[in-house]
Design a protein around this motif. Structure first.
Motif: not given
Length: 457
Positions: A337-353
């Protein structure tokens, strides 16, 4: 619906995955709302919505590293709460197949801790974030979408006490972290989409946990004693101190394929006596029980293959156990879950959705190794259903030899723990030097001398 993109995000579920998602989303969204059916504020004990919260938990090395970076000083907070982190190998007595692995100082921290303590400390950090608010004791009824169901525009919720009717929380992004009971597959079907295909490994596992007060510290300088379940010795145990200096300990027993640790006190103690680690039985047989044994059943590991869907509504993501629920004996869930939160952070840097397909493919790549590691190990049990390829049989045979060799060779203990801690890929165990060490030591007939429990007090 919000007037502009990036106005509000809603997180469904307030457990660790939801807390991490909320903290990441708060860097992008002016408002983040976390919805949960339980009471959260001030709660220090197990929650109804987390039935496995009464049983042993461990935050393995990769998860500890990510959480400490996300919340600097979190380990200090844990120590202040009475939690005692330690080296993942050097400070834990690991038994495999009834034999004590030779300790190695890995430099990796492990945190043996109750789930409520970890969640409470992380939740207290997230509650300090000004643009995150918690909507507690609310049922999540369903999703709001555009007329063509192409986009999720919010979520329908209702207070559990019936004090008011249905409410709609508008959102640009909804993140489902409601765990293995997630209703997203059903919601997708209702909206005209396909459910994700599921991979399952049926292990029929049960945890049974009891707490004691011991008059003599069984751990000494160690933080835990772990009897790892293996096909040759399928009964396992996790034994560690509870926070505080009052002699309280937690003992979680594990059994697979219907061989479940009993919940009656006599049966529980007899199960402890059957473990290939006599020191655990010697510690608790004269100890003062604090409570009666309680059981948590885990029928199967489940991985939902969202990354394979060709259609998925915009504005909805799924993460944590809602995507992949691992066999808990491997202690991977919180770290993944912690690793996935880092993926989410990376994706959000590209687009808010973030595009759902990109997100699911990215987390799938992170899930692959821990899932394969756990699923392959589970297929080592003859009664577990599944296809045993030549590769699976070869890996399980090799890992069993490596475990035997690690009784003599601390470098192999270190290698095994780095993989178990999700720091190294499982292929690291197949490096030529490690294969040679495994072959050299695994054929020895008697265990090498290892530090005894009494010598480590």
């Amino acid at each position: 619906m919000p007037d502009q993109l990036g106005n509000r995000a809603v997180v469904l579920g307030g457990s660790l995955a939801g807390l991490l998602a909320a903290d990441v989303l708060a860097e992008v969204y002016p408002e983040v709302v976390v919805v949960d059916r339980d009471e959260l504020a001030g709660v220090a004990g197990p929650r109804r919505g987390v039935p496995h919260g009464r049983h042993a938990h461990g935050l393995v090395a990769r998860g500890q590293q990510i959480l400490e970076k996300r919340f600097p000083g979190l380990m200090t907070d844990m120590e202040a709460a009475g939690v005692r982190p330690g080296d993942f190998s050097g400070d834990i007595r690991w038994y495999f197949n009834g034999m004590l692995l030779r300790p190695a100082q890995t430099g990796l921290l492990s945190v043996p801790c109750t789930r409520p303590v970890i969640e409470r400390l992380v939740r207290s950090r997230v509650q300090e974030v000004r643009n995150v608010r918690f909507l507690e004791q609310y049922d999540i009824v369903g999703l709001e979408t555009t007329p063509d169901a192409g986009r999720v525009t919010g979520v329908r919720v209702q207070p559990r006490d019936g004090s008011s009717g249905l409410e709609v929380l508008g959102a640009d992004l909804v993140v489902d972290t409601t765990g293995r009971g997630s209703r997203t597959p059903a919601w997708l079907e209702e909206l005209g989409y396909s459910r994700p295909v599921e991979d399952r490994v049926k292990v029929d596992l049960a945890y049974t946990t009891r707490h004691y007060r011991v008059s003599r510290d069984p751990f000494g300088s160690d933080i835990a004693i772990i009897a790892a379940a293996t096909p040759s010795h399928p009964r396992g145990a996790f034994y560690y101190r509870l926070p505080g200096d009052d002699g309280r300990v937690e003992l979680s027993l594990t059994g697979v394929l219907g061989d479940h640790p009993p919940t009656d006190p006599d049966g529980f103690l007899e199960f402890v006596r059957s473990l290939p680690v006599p020191e655990i039985y010697e510690s608790v047989r004269e100890a003062e029980p604090i409570d009666d044994p309680v059981m948590f059943r885990f029928p199967a590991s489940v991985r939902r293959r969202y990354e394979r869907l060709s259609r998925f509504p915009e504005g909805l993501l799924v993460m944590g156990d809602a995507v992949c629920s691992f066999n808990p004996v491997y202690a991977q869930g919180m770290a993944v879950a912690a690793i996935e939160s880092r993926v989410l952070a990376d994706q959000l840097r590209k687009a808010p959705v973030p595009p759902a397909r990109d997100f699911f493919q990215a987390i799938s790549r992170q899930i692959d190794s821990p899932w394969d590691f756990a699923a392959t190990a589970d297929l080592g049990y003859p009664g577990v259903e599944g296809r045993r390829t030549a590769k699976v049989r070869m890996i399980n045979g090799y890992v069993a030899r490596l475990q035997r060799a690690a009784v003599y060779d601390e470098s192999l203990t270190n290698a095994l723990m780095r993989v178990a801690g999700l720091v190294d890929e499982p292929t690291a165990l197949l490096r030529p030097g490690r294969i040679l060490r495994t072959l050299r030591h695994s054929g020895r007939r008697t265990p090498a001398p290892a530090p005894l429990a009494v010598a480590r007090d």
